[in-house]
Design a protein around this motif. Structure first.
Motif, short mmCIF file in Angstrom:
data_model
loop_
_atom_site.label_atom_id
_atom_site.label_comp_id
_atom_site.label_asym_id
_atom_site.label_seq_id
_atom_site.Cartn_x
_atom_site.Cartn_y
_atom_site.Cartn_z
N ALA A 131 0.84 -1.20 0.00
CA ALA A 131 0.00 0.00 0.00
C ALA A 131 0.87 1.25 0.00
O ALA A 131 0.51 2.27 -0.57
CB ALA A 131 -0.92 0.00 1.22
N ILE A 132 2.02 1.13 0.66
CA ILE A 132 3.01 2.21 0.71
C ILE A 132 4.29 1.66 0.09
O ILE A 132 4.80 0.63 0.56
CB ILE A 132 3.25 2.67 2.16
N PRO A 133 4.83 2.27 -0.94
CA PRO A 133 5.98 1.68 -1.64
C PRO A 133 7.27 1.74 -0.83
O PRO A 133 7.43 2.58 0.07
CB PRO A 133 6.09 2.56 -2.90
N HIS A 134 8.19 0.86 -1.17
CA HIS A 134 9.51 0.86 -0.53
C HIS A 134 10.33 2.06 -0.97
O HIS A 134 11.08 2.64 -0.18
CB HIS A 134 10.27 -0.42 -0.90
N GLU A 135 10.19 2.42 -2.23
CA GLU A 135 10.96 3.53 -2.80
C GLU A 135 9.97 4.62 -3.20
O GLU A 135 9.26 4.51 -4.19
CB GLU A 135 11.77 3.03 -4.00
N LYS A 136 9.92 5.67 -2.41
CA LYS A 136 8.87 6.67 -2.53
C LYS A 136 9.16 7.68 -3.64
O LYS A 136 10.29 8.06 -3.87
CB LYS A 136 8.67 7.38 -1.20
N ARG A 137 8.06 8.12 -4.31
CA ARG A 137 8.12 9.13 -5.35
C ARG A 137 7.00 10.13 -5.15
O ARG A 137 5.99 9.83 -4.48
CB ARG A 137 7.99 8.49 -6.74
N VAL A 138 7.17 11.31 -5.75
CA VAL A 138 6.13 12.33 -5.68
C VAL A 138 4.83 11.78 -6.28
O VAL A 138 4.83 11.15 -7.34
CB VAL A 138 6.57 13.60 -6.46
N GLY A 139 3.74 12.00 -5.60
CA GLY A 139 2.43 11.57 -6.09
C GLY A 139 1.99 10.21 -5.58
O GLY A 139 0.84 9.81 -5.81
N ASP A 140 2.86 9.48 -4.87
CA ASP A 140 2.53 8.13 -4.43
C ASP A 140 1.23 8.08 -3.62
O ASP A 140 0.35 7.26 -3.88
CB ASP A 140 3.66 7.55 -3.58
N SER A 141 1.12 8.96 -2.62
CA SER A 141 -0.04 8.91 -1.73
C SER A 141 -1.33 9.19 -2.49
O SER A 141 -2.34 8.49 -2.31
CB SER A 141 0.15 9.93 -0.60
N ALA A 142 -1.30 10.18 -3.37
CA ALA A 142 -2.50 10.52 -4.14
C ALA A 142 -2.90 9.39 -5.08
O ALA A 142 -4.09 9.07 -5.21
CB ALA A 142 -2.26 11.81 -4.93
N PHE A 143 -1.94 8.78 -5.75
CA PHE A 143 -2.24 7.69 -6.68
C PHE A 143 -2.82 6.48 -5.94
O PHE A 143 -3.78 5.86 -6.40
CB PHE A 143 -0.98 7.27 -7.43
N SER A 144 -2.22 6.13 -4.79
CA SER A 144 -2.71 4.99 -4.01
C SER A 144 -4.11 5.26 -3.48
O SER A 144 -4.99 4.38 -3.51
CB SER A 144 -1.76 4.68 -2.85
N ARG A 145 -4.33 6.48 -2.99
CA ARG A 145 -5.64 6.83 -2.44
C ARG A 145 -6.73 6.77 -3.52
O ARG A 145 -7.83 6.28 -3.28
CB ARG A 145 -5.57 8.23 -1.81
N TYR A 146 -6.39 7.26 -4.72
CA TYR A 146 -7.34 7.22 -5.82
C TYR A 146 -7.76 5.79 -6.12
O TYR A 146 -8.95 5.49 -6.32
CB TYR A 146 -6.72 7.85 -7.07
N PHE A 147 -6.78 4.88 -6.13
CA PHE A 147 -7.11 3.49 -6.40
C PHE A 147 -7.93 2.88 -5.27
O PHE A 147 -8.95 2.22 -5.52
CB PHE A 147 -5.83 2.67 -6.61
N MET A 148 -7.51 3.09 -4.04
CA MET A 148 -8.18 2.43 -2.92
C MET A 148 -9.63 2.85 -2.77
O MET A 148 -10.49 2.06 -2.34
CB MET A 148 -7.41 2.69 -1.63
N LYS A 149 -9.94 4.08 -3.16
CA LYS A 149 -11.32 4.53 -3.10
C LYS A 149 -12.21 3.82 -4.11
O LYS A 149 -13.44 3.88 -4.00
CB LYS A 149 -11.38 6.04 -3.32
N SER A 150 -11.61 3.12 -5.07
CA SER A 150 -12.39 2.41 -6.08
C SER A 150 -12.66 0.96 -5.70
O SER A 150 -13.27 0.23 -6.47
CB SER A 150 -11.65 2.45 -7.43
N CYS A 151 -12.20 0.55 -4.51
CA CYS A 151 -12.30 -0.87 -4.11
C CYS A 151 -13.42 -1.08 -3.10
O CYS A 151 -13.72 -0.21 -2.28
CB CYS A 151 -10.98 -1.33 -3.50
N ASP A 152 -14.02 -2.27 -3.15
CA ASP A 152 -15.03 -2.66 -2.17
C ASP A 152 -14.43 -3.39 -0.98
O ASP A 152 -15.07 -3.49 0.08
CB ASP A 152 -16.06 -3.59 -2.83
N GLY A 153 -13.23 -3.93 -1.14
CA GLY A 153 -12.58 -4.66 -0.06
C GLY A 153 -11.14 -4.97 -0.43
O GLY A 153 -10.72 -4.79 -1.58
N PHE A 154 -10.38 -5.43 0.58
CA PHE A 154 -8.95 -5.63 0.39
C PHE A 154 -8.50 -6.97 0.99
O PHE A 154 -9.04 -7.43 1.99
CB PHE A 154 -8.15 -4.51 1.08
N LEU A 155 -7.48 -7.53 0.36
CA LEU A 155 -6.77 -8.69 0.88
C LEU A 155 -5.33 -8.27 1.17
O LEU A 155 -4.68 -7.64 0.32
CB LEU A 155 -6.76 -9.83 -0.14
N ALA A 156 -4.83 -8.62 2.35
CA ALA A 156 -3.44 -8.32 2.72
C ALA A 156 -2.73 -9.62 3.07
O ALA A 156 -3.30 -10.50 3.72
CB ALA A 156 -3.40 -7.36 3.91
#
Length: 385
Positions: A131-156
């Protein structure tokens, strides 16, 4: 559960790597459980700046039998994302499982998921590697948040990843299931034969670093531990089997400065599936001295081949190794790492650790993952967190 129509959205043959391999294994396991399953894969997975390796494809391995794979997704083309989403929406699977491991793919996968949603039938579940990358880049949080809001559930596949998903503030259900074993690399062979094929000393003492060479994986820490005088006295050697994903000079300099050239066996190339068993069969102890981690496919490969592992106590690595029983869980400190390696060889831990690994690995099955997939789908239907 009654049979369901399921799509897995993620890399698959002829793309290479651990995520592609697990997508194929998960597809097979779900088919064996009675479901109708196919994989929607990538025509373009990464741009070159995100993939410093030699190739994104492994054409040496055959197409996996019994699996339908459609190559559809171009990670750089928004018009493609909308078209893929519409196509899946119109086909109305009961649910899709989207592999998510890098924020760069968040816009593509989030857009596809939003189009799928519009049919009012298909549930969107994400199997999250990072969910949080090992090697961080600008925009990571926004891109991940955009995707996660499109999900009904998660597997970890680790508690560490589960906590990372929760850190985004989601109220959607999350199901936990350990990373299953990699069972697609064939059977182990005798250690002597494996060492012969790799041109290694039949009577040597070998550690194994396996996989892509990236800073967060801590090869530098392992090389510093290998320089410990006690390991030198015992002529403990290290096999490095994997492709550089960064400038190799940093590591070659470490090897030279610490006088390790005669004790480090460099197999710094992409290791095709057909050769994986050689490296795990040849070694005595698998070493994962990561600086940061979530879960590790390498640990799952090691366990499949009954090999004990030494892991650092970061992320979810400690969740799969029982310290002092099936391996070692240690601080990311060169001296402490060296202490455990000395203990392993001086006290002949191999037999007892291997036996414990054989017992422990039984819970890391694909049947367990299938049950977790079915459970998270039922929770999304019920709207339960």
């Amino acid at each position: 559960m009654n049979p369901k129509k399921i799509y897995i959205i993620g890399p698959a043959w002829p793309l290479r790597g651990g995520i592609a391999a697990t997508d194929e294994l998960l597809c097979t396991a779900l088919i064996n459980a009675g479901h109708s399953v196919e994989i929607i894969s990538y025509s373009l997975q990464y741009p070159s700046f995100l993939f410093p390796g030699t190739s994104q494809f492994d054409k040496t391995r055959p197409s996996p039998a019994g699996i339908k794979i459609r190559t559809m997704i171009n990670s750089l083309n928004p018009f493609n994302w909308m078209g893929v989403g519409r196509a899946i929406r119109n086909e109305k699977p009961d649910f899709v499982i989207i592999r998510f491991w890098i924020p760069f793919l968040g816009p593509a996968l989030g857009t596809i998921a939003r189009r799928i949603w519009k049919n009012g039938h298909t549930k969107v579940i994400s199997l999250v590697d990072n969910a949080i990358p090992h090697e961080k880049r600008v925009g990571d949080s926004a891109f991940s948040r955009y995707f996660m809001k499109s999900c009904d559930g998660f597997l970890a596949m680790s508690k560490s990843v589960e906590r990372d998903i929760e850190s985004f503030g989601t109220k959607k259900p999350i199901e936990f299931s350990e990373h299953p074993l990699y069972t697609s690399f064939g059977e182990a062979i005798g250690q002597s034969e494996a060492r012969k094929q790799l041109a290694l000393d039949e009577n040597g003492k070998y550690l194994l670093f396996f996989g892509l060479i990236r800073k967060y994986k801590g090869l530098d820490l392992l090389l510093e531990a290998l320089a410990d005088p006690r390991l030198k006295e015992r002529n403990i050697q290290l096999i490095i089997a994997g492709e550089y994903y960064e400038d190799p000079e940093y590591y070659t300099t470490l090897i030279a400065q610490n006088g390790l050239a005669d004790r480090v066996k460099l197999h710094t190339k992409y290791i095709p599936d057909s050769e994986v068993k050689l490296y795990f069969s040849a070694c005595d102890l698998v070493t994962l001295t990561y600086h940061t981690a979530t879960q590790s496919g390498v640990a799952a490969v090691a366990m499949n081949f009954d090999k004990p592992s030494l892991v650092t106590n970061v992320g979810g690595l400690s969740e799969i190794i029982e310290h002092g029983r099936s391996g070692y869980v240690v601080a990311p400190d060169k001296t402490i790492i060296a202490d455990s390696i000395v203990d392993y060889f001086d006290h002949n831990r191999s037999s007892s650790f291997i036996e414990a690994t054989r017992i422990i690995k039984k819970k890391f099955s694909w049947e367990t993952m299938v049950r977790a997939v079915e459970t998270i789908y039922e929770r999304t239907l019920a709207g339960k967190n």
